[in-house]
Design an enzyme around this catalytic site. Structure first.
Site, mmCIF file in Angstrom:
data_model
loop_
_atom_site.group_PDB
_atom_site.id
_atom_site.type_symbol
_atom_site.label_atom_id
_atom_site.label_comp_id
_atom_site.label_asym_id
_atom_site.label_seq_id
_atom_site.Cartn_x
_atom_site.Cartn_y
_atom_site.Cartn_z
ATOM 1 N N ASP A 132 -19.701 -89.211 -50.909
ATOM 2 C CA ASP A 132 -20.650 -88.135 -50.606
ATOM 3 C C ASP A 132 -21.049 -88.245 -49.130
ATOM 4 O O ASP A 132 -21.512 -89.295 -48.683
ATOM 5 C CB ASP A 132 -21.878 -88.282 -51.515
ATOM 6 C CG ASP A 132 -22.823 -87.100 -51.397
ATOM 7 O OD1 ASP A 132 -23.066 -86.446 -52.426
ATOM 8 O OD2 ASP A 132 -23.332 -86.834 -50.288
ATOM 9 N N ASP A 222 -19.082 -81.415 -49.859
ATOM 10 C CA ASP A 222 -19.298 -82.738 -49.263
ATOM 11 C C ASP A 222 -19.149 -83.910 -50.207
ATOM 12 O O ASP A 222 -19.492 -85.032 -49.856
ATOM 13 C CB ASP A 222 -20.664 -82.782 -48.567
ATOM 14 C CG ASP A 222 -21.752 -83.378 -49.421
ATOM 15 O OD1 ASP A 222 -21.785 -83.087 -50.630
ATOM 16 O OD2 ASP A 222 -22.560 -84.148 -48.892
ATOM 17 N N GLU A 223 -18.653 -83.688 -51.406
ATOM 18 C CA GLU A 223 -18.498 -84.837 -52.302
ATOM 19 C C GLU A 223 -17.234 -84.719 -53.139
ATOM 20 O O GLU A 223 -16.743 -83.623 -53.392
ATOM 21 C CB GLU A 223 -19.711 -84.993 -53.227
ATOM 22 C CG GLU A 223 -19.935 -83.827 -54.120
ATOM 23 C CD GLU A 223 -21.079 -84.015 -55.105
ATOM 24 O OE1 GLU A 223 -21.216 -85.102 -55.683
ATOM 25 O OE2 GLU A 223 -21.814 -83.041 -55.291
HETATM 26 P P1 TTP Z 1 -26.065 -83.202 -50.614
HETATM 27 O O1 TTP Z 1 -24.932 -84.173 -50.630
HETATM 28 O O2 TTP Z 1 -26.906 -83.116 -51.839
HETATM 29 O O3 TTP Z 1 -27.057 -83.570 -49.421
HETATM 30 P P2 TTP Z 1 -26.733 -84.078 -47.988
HETATM 31 O O4 TTP Z 1 -25.292 -84.343 -47.791
HETATM 32 O O5 TTP Z 1 -27.343 -83.128 -47.020
HETATM 33 O O6 TTP Z 1 -27.546 -85.429 -47.903
HETATM 34 P P3 TTP Z 1 -27.229 -86.847 -48.593
HETATM 35 O O7 TTP Z 1 -25.962 -86.692 -49.363
HETATM 36 O O8 TTP Z 1 -27.105 -87.804 -47.448
HETATM 37 O O9 TTP Z 1 -28.391 -87.127 -49.450
HETATM 38 O O10 TTP Z 1 -25.540 -81.760 -50.287
HETATM 39 C C1 TTP Z 1 -24.473 -81.523 -49.378
HETATM 40 C C2 TTP Z 1 -24.731 -80.261 -48.589
HETATM 41 O O11 TTP Z 1 -24.818 -79.152 -49.457
HETATM 42 C C3 TTP Z 1 -26.029 -80.297 -47.815
HETATM 43 O O12 TTP Z 1 -25.865 -80.868 -46.535
HETATM 44 C C4 TTP Z 1 -26.422 -78.862 -47.766
HETATM 45 C C5 TTP Z 1 -25.804 -78.233 -48.980
HETATM 46 N N1 TTP Z 1 -26.791 -77.987 -50.056
HETATM 47 C C6 TTP Z 1 -27.230 -76.686 -50.281
HETATM 48 O O13 TTP Z 1 -26.796 -75.769 -49.591
HETATM 49 N N2 TTP Z 1 -28.157 -76.475 -51.259
HETATM 50 C C7 TTP Z 1 -28.663 -77.473 -52.027
HETATM 51 O O14 TTP Z 1 -29.498 -77.234 -52.911
HETATM 52 C C8 TTP Z 1 -28.209 -78.815 -51.785
HETATM 53 C C9 TTP Z 1 -28.760 -79.968 -52.608
HETATM 54 C C10 TTP Z 1 -27.273 -79.025 -50.794
HETATM 55 MG MG MG Z 2 -24.194 -85.481 -49.146
#
Ligand code: TTP
Ligand code: MG
Length: 621
Positions: A132, A222-223
């Site tokens: 992630d 992103d994951e």
């Molecule tokens: P996440 O992996 O949940 O968050 P992140 O990568 O920003 O932070 P981390 O993993 O370090 O905790 O989500 C990935 C991307 O998806 C995030 O950068 C923005 C987008 N996103 C949305 O558009 N809406 C949402 O509700 C969430 C949770 C994420």
């Molecule tokens: Mg993330």
């Protein structure tokens, strides 16, 4: 009404009868305070457990609840909280009723038998990794504008899609309204979104990951999940060496950092990837005893798919950690119809799917189009919108090559309340000519209404790229088998079409669908109209950006994201390809173990058996 806050102390106000003992008074106050906290928690959104949130969450919840007061969103939360509280009370009463008649030792031994059955499915032979990206959109924004580095900033202006780790220290996070983020962190910078950059970065990451597992399963931009077992043996490397190598490789090629979790299944790997965020990795010990010990103290909310609704309902039955599932197994078995007992057993034991494979078309459950707008009240206007949505849906179905049997009309009232009305027909349909009469009929019954969102979804899908087996398939293409007749037995219902799903999961999905709306209150937020609302990683989306394609560039018909004004047809098609895979994978990976268990086992038979056995005991008793 929620309990009231007394201004001075921030404690719940409660009328205490004069004749109570000290002990009774204390219990009454404690109960009112717990209820207040739970109400405030309902404002916190789905990302409360996000990495990097340092500020006390109870305090954050309080600020959010206070800041939201008076908004439509607040009113809606009050209503939802009341409904959920009533539902929990109903569950408790049902449980008490059933338990009164139950033979508890017998229930427990049946629960133990099921636990053993689930235990027998444990497979620790594969090394699964969940990766992630760290603060993904925010990290990409730093690459675009290096002056943001080290600063507290959020991505998105009306609503934050994510927040930098510096901003998270103040409680700012995904799904939060910009104006609330400013209350929590007055110096926060809010940037616009640049989807084209996120998509390009995601593609670059994916290309690196594919070197380590060609069956890479991306779950969102992103994951993703990898099975690194073959790579480890062919390179004679340990799991942690391999993962450190993958992370270094991704960083070298993209200048972006990621975190990773290593475990024997996808659920555990996902939980683990959050443990050493940002830029860290965590390896689960594969020993059964270590896994079960790890699960014992794990709050149920940490299980992927267990959101705030599940958390509160389980809490209502005394279950806060996965370990509590065992202690309360008799009552959970009794409540299996609503809660899904096998899924809970899996959570308790730390058992889940370890298959890693790209998404498949047949996993897709529905194709739908939704539009959001400022209030619409005029009947004709609304029905015209239905017609236009049906036409767009036809185009999507044609392009994606699906037909379906269930038409669902979804609308959101100006009060934020979601309603769905569905009707199934006897044949697979896919044209606007077939869908529209059904959608109109469903919608006309609802008029007059004042709405802010309208959508049509077709489910119970058939994949038209798969030829029918046997001679029928050679004679007619399903898309040509047209018919507008409505099954006689079909009646409109306020349903989700996946009726055999435990009620709790349905409620959770409804809540997730509303997540992004929590901050979408024009009266309060200082939203930037040129910024499309965020697309949740959960695959839920808003489609208001569709109204302004010229400003935002082409819009992906699958996820409704605007891809930016400069996006070419090639770029759009690449995104669509990615999105088609992603939707199915996200669907699969976001499913809680409860739902997965159902899908794997073809539930009804099992459930009936559990239910039957339970009723038998009750009768015997
Ligand atoms: P996440 O992996 O949940 O968050 P992140 O990568 O920003 O932070 P981390 O993993 O370090 O905790 O989500 C990935 C991307 O998806 C995030 O950068 C923005 C987008 N996103 C949305 O558009 N809406 C949402 O509700 C969430 C949770 C994420
Ligand atoms: Mg993330």
């Amino acid at each position: 009404m929620p309990p009231l806050l007394s201004k001075d102390k921030g404690k719940a106000k409660v009328d205490i009868p004069a004749d109570l003992t000290e002990e009774e008074r204390a219990a009454l106050i404690a109960a009112a305070e717990a209820r207040q906290r739970s109400f405030e928690r309902s404002f916190a959104g789905p990302s409360v457990g996000k990495a990097g949130l340092i500020r006390d969450q109870t305090e954050i919840n309080k600020v959010i609840a206070e800041a939201s007061k008076g908004s439509k969103y607040y009113q809606n939360q009050v209503r939802k909280d009341k409904e959920l509280t009533e539902k929990i009370e109903w569950y408790q009463a049902k449980r008490d009723d059933l338990m009164k008649m139950a033979n508890i030792p017998r229930l427990e031994s049946e629960a133990d038998r099921i636990l053993l059955e689930v235990e027998a499915t444990r497979d620790t032979s594969q090394v699964i990794v969940h990766v992630d990206m760290d603060a993904f959109y925010a990290s990409v924004e730093v690459q675009r504008d290096p002056t943001l580095k080290g600063k507290a900033f959020g991505v998105g202006q009306g609503v934050l899609t994510t927040a930098s780790y510096e901003a998270r220290k103040f409680g700012c996070r995904s799904g939060m309204a910009g104006f609330i983020a400013k209350k929590l962190c007055p110096h926060i910078i809010l940037t616009k979104m640049h989807f084209d950059l996120y998509i390009a970065a995601s593609k670059a990451v994916r290309e690196v990951l594919l070197q380590y597992d060609e069956n890479l399963m991306m779950a969102s931009l992103d994951e993703g999940y990898l099975n690194i077992t073959p790579y480890m043996s062919s390179h004679n490397m340990t799991a942690s060496e391999t993962v450190a190598h993958i992370r270094a490789d991704v960083e070298a090629k993209t200048q972006l950092t990621m975190s990773a979790g290593i475990a024997p299944n996808r659920m555990l790997a996902k939980i683990c990837s959050d443990k050493n965020k940002p830029n860290g990795q965590y390896e689960m010990n594969f020993e059964r005893s270590v896994i079960t010990k790890f699960m014992r103290d794990l709050p149920v909310r940490k299980i992927p798919g267990f959101g705030r609704v599940t958390e509160r309902c389980l809490e209502g039955l005394g279950v806060e950690t996965c370990g509590d599932i065992y202690t309360h197994r008799a009552q959970l078995l009794v409540m299996g119809h609503w809660f899904g007992f096998r899924g809970l057993c899996k959570a308790y034991l730390g058992i889940a799917d370890n298959n890693v494979a790209p998404g498949k078309r047949e996993e897709r459950k529905s194709v739908g189009v939704e539009r959001t707008f400022r209030d619409k009240v005029d009947d004709e206007d609304i029905l015209n919108e239905v017609a236009s949505i049906a036409e767009e849906l036809e185009k999507d179905l044609e392009r994606l090559q699906y037909a379906g049997k269930t038409v669902t009309v979804k609308y959101k009232l100006h009060t934020f309340e979601n309603k769905t009305r569905a009707r199934s027909v006897g044949k697979y349909i896919s044209t606007s000519k077939e869908i529209l009469p059904i959608a109109l009929e469903l919608m006309k019954r609802e008029l007059p209404v004042r709405i802010r969102l309208l959508g049509i979804r077709l489910s119970t899908l058939k994949d038209l790229t798969v030829t029918d087996k046997g001679i029928k398939g050679f004679l007619t293409s399903p898309s040509k088998k047209r018919g507008t007749s409505i099954s006689r037995h079909s009646t409109p219902t306020a349903i989700d079409d996946d009726d055999d799903m435990p009620e709790l999961i349905r409620m959770e999905e409804e809540d997730e669908a509303e997540v992004l709306d929590m901050t979408f209150d024009e009266d309060k937020s200082e939203s930037d109209s040129s910024t499309p609302p965020p697309t949740s990683i959960l695959g839920k989306r808003k489609s208001s950006e569709k109204d302004k394609p010229h400003l935002l560039g082409p819009v992906c018909p699958i996820c409704n994201k605007a891809l930016g004004p400069g996006t070419s047809n090639l770029g759009l098609n690449e995104h669509i390809d990615w999105c088609l895979n992603k939707d199915a994978i996200t669907e699969a990976s976001k499913k809680s173990p409860i739902k997965k268990a159902k899908i794997e086992k073809g539930v009804p038979a099992k459930k009936t058996k559990e239910k039957g056995t339970m009723l038998e005991w009750l009768k015997k008793k």
